[in-house]
Design a protein around this motif. Sequence first.
Motif, PDB file in Angstrom:
ATOM      1  N   TYR A 150       0.795  -1.217   0.000  1.00  0.00           N
ATOM      2  CA  TYR A 150       0.000   0.000   0.000  1.00  0.00           C
ATOM      3  C   TYR A 150       0.835   1.279   0.000  1.00  0.00           C
ATOM      4  O   TYR A 150       0.713   2.115  -0.894  1.00  0.00           O
ATOM      5  CB  TYR A 150      -0.984   0.002   1.185  1.00  0.00           C
ATOM      6  CG  TYR A 150      -1.903   1.194   1.137  1.00  0.00           C
ATOM      7  CD1 TYR A 150      -2.906   1.274   0.177  1.00  0.00           C
ATOM      8  CD2 TYR A 150      -1.746   2.258   2.007  1.00  0.00           C
ATOM      9  CE1 TYR A 150      -3.721   2.374   0.089  1.00  0.00           C
ATOM     10  CE2 TYR A 150      -2.563   3.361   1.931  1.00  0.00           C
ATOM     11  CZ  TYR A 150      -3.556   3.414   0.971  1.00  0.00           C
ATOM     12  OH  TYR A 150      -4.357   4.512   0.884  1.00  0.00           O
ATOM     13  N   CYS A 151       1.683   1.448   0.995  1.00  0.00           N
ATOM     14  CA  CYS A 151       2.441   2.694   1.099  1.00  0.00           C
ATOM     15  C   CYS A 151       3.456   2.851  -0.028  1.00  0.00           C
ATOM     16  O   CYS A 151       3.690   3.966  -0.520  1.00  0.00           O
ATOM     17  CB  CYS A 151       3.138   2.779   2.455  1.00  0.00           C
ATOM     18  SG  CYS A 151       2.007   2.972   3.859  1.00  0.00           S
ATOM     19  N   SER A 152       4.074   1.759  -0.434  1.00  0.00           N
ATOM     20  CA  SER A 152       5.050   1.839  -1.524  1.00  0.00           C
ATOM     21  C   SER A 152       4.380   2.245  -2.831  1.00  0.00           C
ATOM     22  O   SER A 152       4.905   3.080  -3.586  1.00  0.00           O
ATOM     23  CB  SER A 152       5.777   0.498  -1.683  1.00  0.00           C
ATOM     24  OG  SER A 152       4.858  -0.565  -1.841  1.00  0.00           O
ATOM     25  N   LEU A 153       3.193   1.684  -3.110  1.00  0.00           N
ATOM     26  CA  LEU A 153       2.454   2.063  -4.317  1.00  0.00           C
ATOM     27  C   LEU A 153       2.009   3.523  -4.230  1.00  0.00           C
ATOM     28  O   LEU A 153       2.116   4.281  -5.204  1.00  0.00           O
ATOM     29  CB  LEU A 153       1.238   1.157  -4.500  1.00  0.00           C
ATOM     30  CG  LEU A 153       0.323   1.493  -5.673  1.00  0.00           C
ATOM     31  CD1 LEU A 153       1.073   1.390  -6.995  1.00  0.00           C
ATOM     32  CD2 LEU A 153      -0.898   0.589  -5.682  1.00  0.00           C
ATOM     33  N   ARG A 154       1.511   3.926  -3.067  1.00  0.00           N
ATOM     34  CA  ARG A 154       1.091   5.312  -2.866  1.00  0.00           C
ATOM     35  C   ARG A 154       2.266   6.256  -3.064  1.00  0.00           C
ATOM     36  O   ARG A 154       2.122   7.329  -3.668  1.00  0.00           O
ATOM     37  CB  ARG A 154       0.507   5.462  -1.461  1.00  0.00           C
ATOM     38  CG  ARG A 154       0.099   6.881  -1.061  1.00  0.00           C
ATOM     39  CD  ARG A 154      -0.495   6.842   0.339  1.00  0.00           C
ATOM     40  NE  ARG A 154      -0.862   8.147   0.849  1.00  0.00           N
ATOM     41  CZ  ARG A 154      -0.065   8.937   1.568  1.00  0.00           C
ATOM     42  NH1 ARG A 154       1.168   8.515   1.851  1.00  0.00           N
ATOM     43  NH2 ARG A 154      -0.480  10.105   2.012  1.00  0.00           N
ATOM     44  N   ASN A 155       3.445   5.877  -2.595  1.00  0.00           N
ATOM     45  CA  ASN A 155       4.628   6.703  -2.727  1.00  0.00           C
ATOM     46  C   ASN A 155       4.978   6.927  -4.192  1.00  0.00           C
ATOM     47  O   ASN A 155       5.271   8.051  -4.619  1.00  0.00           O
ATOM     48  CB  ASN A 155       5.792   6.046  -1.987  1.00  0.00           C
ATOM     49  CG  ASN A 155       7.095   6.820  -2.116  1.00  0.00           C
ATOM     50  OD1 ASN A 155       7.848   6.610  -3.052  1.00  0.00           O
ATOM     51  ND2 ASN A 155       7.345   7.717  -1.178  1.00  0.00           N
ATOM     52  N   ILE A 156       4.939   5.858  -4.982  1.00  0.00           N
ATOM     53  CA  ILE A 156       5.242   5.964  -6.414  1.00  0.00           C
ATOM     54  C   ILE A 156       4.211   6.829  -7.112  1.00  0.00           C
ATOM     55  O   ILE A 156       4.529   7.685  -7.944  1.00  0.00           O
ATOM     56  CB  ILE A 156       5.289   4.560  -7.056  1.00  0.00           C
ATOM     57  CG1 ILE A 156       6.473   3.767  -6.522  1.00  0.00           C
ATOM     58  CG2 ILE A 156       5.358   4.667  -8.579  1.00  0.00           C
ATOM     59  CD1 ILE A 156       6.469   2.316  -6.948  1.00  0.00           C
ATOM     60  N   THR A 157       2.941   6.628  -6.764  1.00  0.00           N
ATOM     61  CA  THR A 157       1.851   7.293  -7.459  1.00  0.00           C
ATOM     62  C   THR A 157       1.768   8.785  -7.131  1.00  0.00           C
ATOM     63  O   THR A 157       1.139   9.549  -7.854  1.00  0.00           O
ATOM     64  CB  THR A 157       0.505   6.616  -7.114  1.00  0.00           C
ATOM     65  OG1 THR A 157       0.648   5.199  -7.264  1.00  0.00           O
ATOM     66  CG2 THR A 157      -0.602   7.079  -8.027  1.00  0.00           C
ATOM     67  N   ARG A 158       2.405   9.200  -6.066  1.00  0.00           N
ATOM     68  CA  ARG A 158       2.374  10.613  -5.694  1.00  0.00           C
ATOM     69  C   ARG A 158       3.377  11.443  -6.497  1.00  0.00           C
ATOM     70  O   ARG A 158       3.451  12.669  -6.359  1.00  0.00           O
ATOM     71  CB  ARG A 158       2.647  10.769  -4.195  1.00  0.00           C
ATOM     72  CG  ARG A 158       1.494  10.270  -3.353  1.00  0.00           C
ATOM     73  CD  ARG A 158       1.896  10.117  -1.906  1.00  0.00           C
ATOM     74  NE  ARG A 158       1.976  11.364  -1.181  1.00  0.00           N
ATOM     75  CZ  ARG A 158       0.929  11.982  -0.616  1.00  0.00           C
ATOM     76  NH1 ARG A 158      -0.285  11.472  -0.743  1.00  0.00           N
ATOM     77  NH2 ARG A 158       1.078  13.103   0.040  1.00  0.00           N
TER      78      ARG A 158
END
Length: 210
Positions: free
Chosen positions: A44-52
């Motif tokens: 979750y957080c890793s994907l959110r980090n990339i997507t930001r």
Amino acid sequence: LSTFEILVDTYGLSDAQEVSKTYPFSAPDGRVNVSRASTDMLFYCSLRNITRGKPYNDAQESAPAYLYRWEHVPSYKTDETSLPECYTKVCHGDELRFVFGNFTGPNGTFAISSFEESLTKSVQNYWVSFIKHGNPNGATTAHDRTESSVIGSAKRDGSGASEVVWPRYSHADDAIMVFSDPIAPSASIEASQCDNLWDRIGYLRRHMKI
């Protein structure tokens, strides 16, 4: 191994101490919070980090992103007796049966609820629309920030099925789609853990053994 020893083995001593503060557990069995920590870090957080970052978060770029979180606990028990924990919790990959409409196991077909029948149709509509148009809401909804202004409202896509608008992800509103009962957009659920821990200590785990 104790729960903290598992954290040390996974994240290293310094980071394990921070993880244990963010995801406090009760000795001796801390599997639930260790699982939450691993899910946030790996998925979750890793994907959110990339997507930001660009190109996903820039309105001028052409790679819109749509994030989701699956929170529906299946009403049926699968034949995977090696994972009894998944009978009462959401487990990785649970949404795949709904995406493909496949509820058949080694011992027959699972009986699903009326809500799960509706959920399956909604999920399939979103996935097919995304594959066809690059937008889970269908071809008629533009890739712009106006989608965020209609969070929770209904729209009608090309298939004739009424759906809740899935907002394009943006750094500003941090909105994702949550698949539960009901299906609804929501602000990022683990924003504090992502911002204050994982984005800070990083995602490249030298100690992790997977």
